[in-house]
Design an enzyme around this catalytic site. Structure first.
Site, PDB file in Angstrom:
ATOM      1  N   ASP A  15     -10.959   3.502  -0.547  1.00 41.88           N
ATOM      2  CA  ASP A  15     -12.022   4.141  -1.316  1.00 41.88           C
ATOM      3  C   ASP A  15     -12.170   3.394  -2.639  1.00 41.88           C
ATOM      4  O   ASP A  15     -11.237   3.340  -3.433  1.00 41.88           O
ATOM      5  CB  ASP A  15     -11.665   5.613  -1.565  1.00 41.88           C
ATOM      6  CG  ASP A  15     -12.845   6.417  -2.078  1.00 41.88           C
ATOM      7  OD1 ASP A  15     -13.933   5.841  -2.233  1.00 41.88           O
ATOM      8  OD2 ASP A  15     -12.661   7.632  -2.318  1.00 41.88           O
ATOM      9  N   ASP A 109     -18.849   2.410  -0.080  1.00 46.34           N
ATOM     10  CA  ASP A 109     -17.629   2.270  -0.873  1.00 46.34           C
ATOM     11  C   ASP A 109     -16.378   2.833  -0.221  1.00 46.34           C
ATOM     12  O   ASP A 109     -15.338   2.944  -0.880  1.00 46.34           O
ATOM     13  CB  ASP A 109     -17.828   2.906  -2.252  1.00 46.34           C
ATOM     14  CG  ASP A 109     -18.153   4.394  -2.169  1.00 46.34           C
ATOM     15  OD1 ASP A 109     -18.452   4.876  -1.057  1.00 46.34           O
ATOM     16  OD2 ASP A 109     -18.112   5.069  -3.206  1.00 46.34           O
ATOM     17  N   GLU A 110     -16.433   3.195   1.050  1.00 45.01           N
ATOM     18  CA  GLU A 110     -15.201   3.663   1.696  1.00 45.01           C
ATOM     19  C   GLU A 110     -15.228   3.386   3.196  1.00 45.01           C
ATOM     20  O   GLU A 110     -16.289   3.302   3.813  1.00 45.01           O
ATOM     21  CB  GLU A 110     -14.952   5.143   1.432  1.00 45.01           C
ATOM     22  CG  GLU A 110     -15.968   6.091   2.021  1.00 45.01           C
ATOM     23  CD  GLU A 110     -15.566   7.541   1.842  1.00 45.01           C
ATOM     24  OE1 GLU A 110     -14.400   7.876   2.122  1.00 45.01           O
ATOM     25  OE2 GLU A 110     -16.430   8.345   1.410  1.00 45.01           O
TER      26      GLU A 110
END
Length: 365
Positions: A15, A109-110
């Site tokens: 993350d 983003d993860e």
């Protein structure tokens, strides 16, 4: 002959910390160490992302910009560069692929990585996570948090545990103790509404959740109670899916002025329906669950969904179902700032929440 036990999976959840805001601070040294928000600063603007300096003042993503500026008068706003963020995300995924191709992206983003079998043949998943974090920092100047465990639920929880720049491993021998101390709000899929429901039942921690039977949880939460029952016991059999099948197609519009007249609302619904049909055609998508999303003038958001036993592709039927959902008293009488329509596949664990909303695990609509 003794039966071979299944191999314990090695799952990593990566993350990125304050991804959009961190990119802007990296590319603009004058913003470093200062409270920054990505988004529009005008009256109807919304914060897309906030730096950790801004979060200390209570600024959060999805917050109205007006409220963010009240909380932090010296907040810096910068416009979003979504296409550039996508290119940075691709660079991060290139690093992931140095270790495994079993990657399930959740957002820009993860992502989840299954490193049970990995390219460098590194035995410890925590070593892989440490190397990935280091390469992201050295090559891209960004910071990531990583969680490691034997399933996705625990890996996700672990990545949130020591943010920012976190690195946390939950071993099978530690899972019961870790889960028992976990606040119910930290369980994946538990938002504000569901947390309030848990609290009303006297359930505040993983330990208390584990005390309740499967039948009890299904009675109060529908089929998703099965997931809560399993999570309380550290069970999550879902694999990391390297190829994610498109599960929905949707569109939404935020209005320059709030809508109050039903005629105006239906005009916008007509336009949304036509746009939805264009996107369905473009993606060759088929689905039978229609979801209506409404955000009111006070930023309270409501969703309602209807599932039928056939594929939805005709504008007249979509409009008819939307009108039916709009008939609910809770969805009328207030100025509307946003409308959205989504067509999706109903998951097998779909259920209705006590307030009538469609529930899809891990995202409270």
């Amino acid at each position: 002959m003794e039966e071979e036990k299944p191999k314990t999976r090695k799952i990593i959840h990566i993350d990125m910390d304050a991804f959009y805001a961190s990119i802007e601070q990296r590319d603009h040294p004058e913003y470093r160490g200062r409270p920054l928000a990505v988004g529009r600063s005008e009256e109807r603007g919304v914060v897309a992302a906030a730096s950790y300096e801004a979060r200390r003042f209570g600024v959060r993503s999805a917050m109205p910009s007006v409220r963010a500026k009240k909380l932090c008068p010296h907040l810096i706003f910068v416009p979003s560069r979504i296409s550039f963020y996508k290119s940075v995300s691709a660079q991060i995924h290139a690093i992931f692929h140095e270790y495994t191709d079993v990657i399930e992206p959740i957002s820009l983003d993860e992502a989840f990585l299954d490193v049970t079998e990995n390219k460098p043949q590194i035995e410890l998943a925590v070593q892989i996570a440490r190397e990935i974090k280091q390469k992201i920092r050295e090559r891209l100047g960004l910071v990531a948090s990583a969680g490691i465990s034997y399933n996705k639920f625990l890996a996700k929880i672990a990545s949130d545990y020591r943010k920012p720049d976190g690195l946390c491993t939950i071993h099978p021998s530690q899972a019961d103790r870790f889960i028992s101390e976990l606040p119910i709000e930290s369980f994946w899929g538990v938002g504000k509404v569901t947390a309030q429901k848990f609290h009303s039942l006297g359930i505040h921690t993983g330990k208390e959740l584990k005390e309740y039977s499967l039948e009890y949880l299904i009675h109060h939460f529908g089929k998703v109670g099965i997931l809560y029952y399993k999570f309380a016991r550290g069970i999550d059999p879902r694999p990391v899916e390297a190829e994610r099948i498109r599960k929905s197609v949707g569109c939404e519009t935020t209005f320059e002025r709030d809508l109050t007249d039903l005629g105006d609302i239906m005009d916008e619904i007509n336009e949304l329906t036509e746009e939805l049909l264009r996107r369905i055609s473009r993606h060759s998508f088929q689905g039978n669950t229609l979801t209506l999303k409404i955000k009111f003038i006070d930023f309270v958001q409501k969703t309602r969904s209807i599932t039928v036993d056939h594929k939805l592709f005709r504008s007249d039927e979509i409009l008819s179902l939307t009108r039916k959902m709009l008939e609910e008293p809770e969805l009328t009488g207030q100025p509307i700032r946003l409308l959205g329509l989504t067509l999706s596949h109903p998951p097998e664990y779909l259920t209705d929440t006590p307030d009538g909303q469609l529930w899809i695990p891990f995202k409270e609509l």
